[in-house]
Scaffold this active site. Structure first.
Site, PDB file in Angstrom:
ATOM      1  N   LYS A  80     -12.695  65.436  24.066  1.00 34.54           N
ATOM      2  CA  LYS A  80     -12.172  64.122  24.514  1.00 34.54           C
ATOM      3  C   LYS A  80     -11.887  64.288  25.987  1.00 34.54           C
ATOM      4  CE  LYS A  80      -7.313  65.602  23.515  1.00 34.54           C
ATOM      5  NZ  LYS A  80      -7.015  65.412  25.007  1.00 34.54           N
ATOM      6  N   ASP A  81     -12.050  65.604  26.441  1.00 35.75           N
ATOM      7  CA  ASP A  81     -11.708  65.886  27.935  1.00 35.75           C
ATOM      8  C   ASP A  81     -13.055  65.765  28.673  1.00 35.75           C
ATOM      9  OD1 ASP A  81      -9.001  66.435  27.441  1.00 35.75           O
ATOM     10  OD2 ASP A  81      -9.426  68.393  27.574  1.00 35.75           O
ATOM     11  N   THR A 124       4.782  61.695  27.073  1.00 40.28           N
ATOM     12  CA  THR A 124       3.456  61.730  27.140  1.00 40.28           C
ATOM     13  C   THR A 124       2.864  61.421  28.375  1.00 40.28           C
ATOM     14  OG1 THR A 124       1.345  60.901  26.006  1.00 40.28           O
ATOM     15  CG2 THR A 124       3.129  59.233  26.293  1.00 40.28           C
ATOM     16  N   ARG A 128      -3.317  55.790  27.204  1.00 36.31           N
ATOM     17  CA  ARG A 128      -3.492  55.302  25.827  1.00 36.31           C
ATOM     18  C   ARG A 128      -2.224  55.359  25.079  1.00 36.31           C
ATOM     19  NH1 ARG A 128      -3.809  57.960  21.081  1.00 36.31           N
ATOM     20  NH2 ARG A 128      -4.444  59.808  22.090  1.00 36.31           N
ATOM     21  N   ARG A 129      -1.657  56.578  24.852  1.00 38.47           N
ATOM     22  CA  ARG A 129      -0.477  56.955  24.220  1.00 38.47           C
ATOM     23  C   ARG A 129       0.746  56.268  24.600  1.00 38.47           C
ATOM     24  NH1 ARG A 129      -1.580  63.554  23.810  1.00 38.47           N
ATOM     25  NH2 ARG A 129      -2.790  63.381  21.862  1.00 38.47           N
ATOM     26  N   ARG A 146       3.492  66.592  31.714  1.00 39.54           N
ATOM     27  CA  ARG A 146       2.491  67.846  31.647  1.00 39.54           C
ATOM     28  C   ARG A 146       3.065  69.037  30.958  1.00 39.54           C
ATOM     29  NH1 ARG A 146      -1.613  67.771  35.372  1.00 39.54           N
ATOM     30  NH2 ARG A 146      -2.570  69.534  34.076  1.00 39.54           N
ATOM     31  N   CYS A 241     -12.011  58.934  31.185  1.00 36.60           N
ATOM     32  CA  CYS A 241     -11.373  59.640  30.034  1.00 36.60           C
ATOM     33  C   CYS A 241      -9.794  59.506  29.751  1.00 36.60           C
ATOM     34  CB  CYS A 241     -11.287  60.957  30.056  1.00 36.60           C
ATOM     35  SG  CYS A 241     -12.993  61.677  30.308  1.00 36.60           S
TER      36      CYS A 241
END
Length: 331
Positions: A80-81, A124, A128-129, A146, A241
Site C-alpha cells: 500500500k506504500d 490516525t 482515508r481513515r 506518527r 498514496c
C-alpha cells in the site's frame, strides 16, 4: 558455504518482521540463507505528518536506490506504500498471499467507535481513515499521529488517546499480544487502502535466475489480480498514496468483487461503487489480450484486471470523484 541473499528492508520493527517472514519462506525454497539489510527511508527520519510528506514513494525511494546500487538483492515493501508507476529497471517479483486487509480500532475497554463519547480522541495519520472516523464517530476528535505500532498502542494504554486505528495485518505480523481491546472494522462499511495487507517483493529483472525462480514460487495469483485492480483504480484517479480513497477486491475464479470509495476529507461526502465483474469477458477483450475464449489459453489476466480498475476509476470520476480527491494528497 553459499553467499547469503541480501534482503533490503526499512528499519522499523514491522518492516523487519514482515521481511523476516518472507526471508524464512524464501530460505525453505532456495536452500540458502537470507540476511536482512536495514535501510533508512525518508519516511523513517521525517516525523512530519504523512498527509504533508506522504507523497508517493516516501518509504520506498531510498530502498529502491539501494537495490539499484547493488546494496541488496531484493526488497520487501508494504504494497500500500508503493506508487502505482513501476520504475524502470525494477520488477515486482512476488506478491505473497494477502493477510487480513481490514483496519482495527484499538481501545482500552472495547467500546466501539460509534459509541465513543463526544470529544473522544482517535489517533490516525491517514486521510482515508480520518474521513472514515468522521463518518463512524462524528462527535469524536481526530489526532494526527506518527510512530511505530507499540508507541501508538501506548498512547491508548496511558489514556493520551481513546482509540487508534491500525492495520490488522501489521498487528498480526508483529505478533502483538497487547491487552487492549480491538474492534475489527468490516470491509463492507470500512474498505481499506489499495494493497493493504499485501507485500510486494521487488528486485531487478536481471537478478540471479535462481533468485527470480524462488521469488516466483512465493507469488499468489489471486492476490496479484486483486491488488492490480485496486492499484489501477488509484492510478486512474491520479491520486497519491495518501488520498482519502479505498479499494478492496476479492477474486474468486475469474470473478472479481470490488468495493471502492472516494471520500471528502471530512467524510461529509463520498462516492462509491460495489460491483462484481468477470475478467474472462469484456475486460480480457478490452485489455487487448484477446477474447473471452482466449482466457483459458493463456491471455494475460493481469491486463484485464488493470483494465477493470481503470474502468472503475473512470466511473468514479464521472460521478464527481475528482472534486473529492484533494490535490494536497496527490504527489
Amino acid at each position: 558455504m553459499s553467499t547469503p541473499i541480501r534482503l533490503g528492508t526499512r528499519r522499523s520493527a514491522l518492516a523487519q518482521a514482515q521481511s523476516g517472514h518472507v526471508a524464512a519462506a524464501l530460505e525453505k525454497i532456495i536452500g540458502r540463507s537470507v540476511e536482512l539489510v536495514p535501510i533508512t527511508s525518508e519516511g523513517d527520519t521525517n516525523r512530519a505528518s504523512l498527509s504533508l510528506i506522504g507523497g508517493q514513494g516516501i518509504f520506498a525511494t531510498r530502498l529502491r536506490e539501494a537495490l539499484l546500487a547493488g546494496e541488496c538483492d531484493f526488497l520487501v515493501h508494504s504494497l500500500k506504500d508503493l506508487p502505482t508507476a513501476q520504475p524502470d529497471g525494477l520488477v515486482i517479483a512476488a506478491t505473497p498471499v494477502r493477510e487480513d486487509a481490514r483496519d482495527v480500532a484499538i481501545t482500552r475497554d472495547g467500546i466501539p467507535l460509534h459509541h465513543l463519547t463526544p470529544g473522544s480522541l482517535i489517533g490516525t495519520g491517514s486521510p482515508r481513515r480520518i474521513a472514515q472516523v468522521h463518518i463512524r464517530a462524528p462527535h469524536a476528535d481526530v489526532v494526527d499521529i506518527r510512530g511505530n505500532v507499540d508507541s501508538r498502542l501506548q498512547k491508548v494504554a496511558t489514556g493520551e488517546l481513546d482509540a487508534v486505528i491500525l492495520a490488522a495485518a501489521g498487528l498480526s505480523r508483529l505478533g502483538s499480544d497487547s491487552p487492549l481491546r480491538r474492534e475489527e472494522l468490516g470491509l463492507a462499511e470500512w474498505p481499506t487502502a489499495p494493497g493493504q495487507g499485501s507485500l510486494a517483493v521487488e528486485t531487478t529483472p536481471d537478478a540471479d535466475p535462481e533468485l527470480l525462480a524462488a521469488l516466483a514460487a512465493l507469488d499468489d495469483q489471486q492476490t496479484r489480480l486483486a491488488i492490480t485492480v485496486e492499484r489501477a483504480i488509484l492510478e486512474g484517479l491520479d491520486a497519491g498514496c495518501q488520498a482519502p480513497m479505498a479499494a478492496h477486491a476479492v477474486v474468486t475464479g475469474s470473478s472479481v468483487r470490488v468495493r471502492t470509495v472516494v471520500y471528502a476529507a471530512d467524510g461529509a461526502q463520498r462516492i462509491g461503487l460495489d460491483v462484481t465483474e468477470d475478467l474472462n469477458g469484456e475486460y480480457i477483450h478490452r485489455s487487448g489480450s484477446g477474447n473471452g475464449a482466449d482466457a483459458a489459453d493463456g491471455a494475460d489476466p493481469m491486463h484485464a484486471a488493470r483494465a477493470l480498475g481503470l474502468n472503475l476509476a473512470r466511473r468514479l470520476l464521472e460521478q464527481g470523484a475528482a472534486d473529492l480527491v484533494s490535490r494536497e494528497h496527490s504527489s
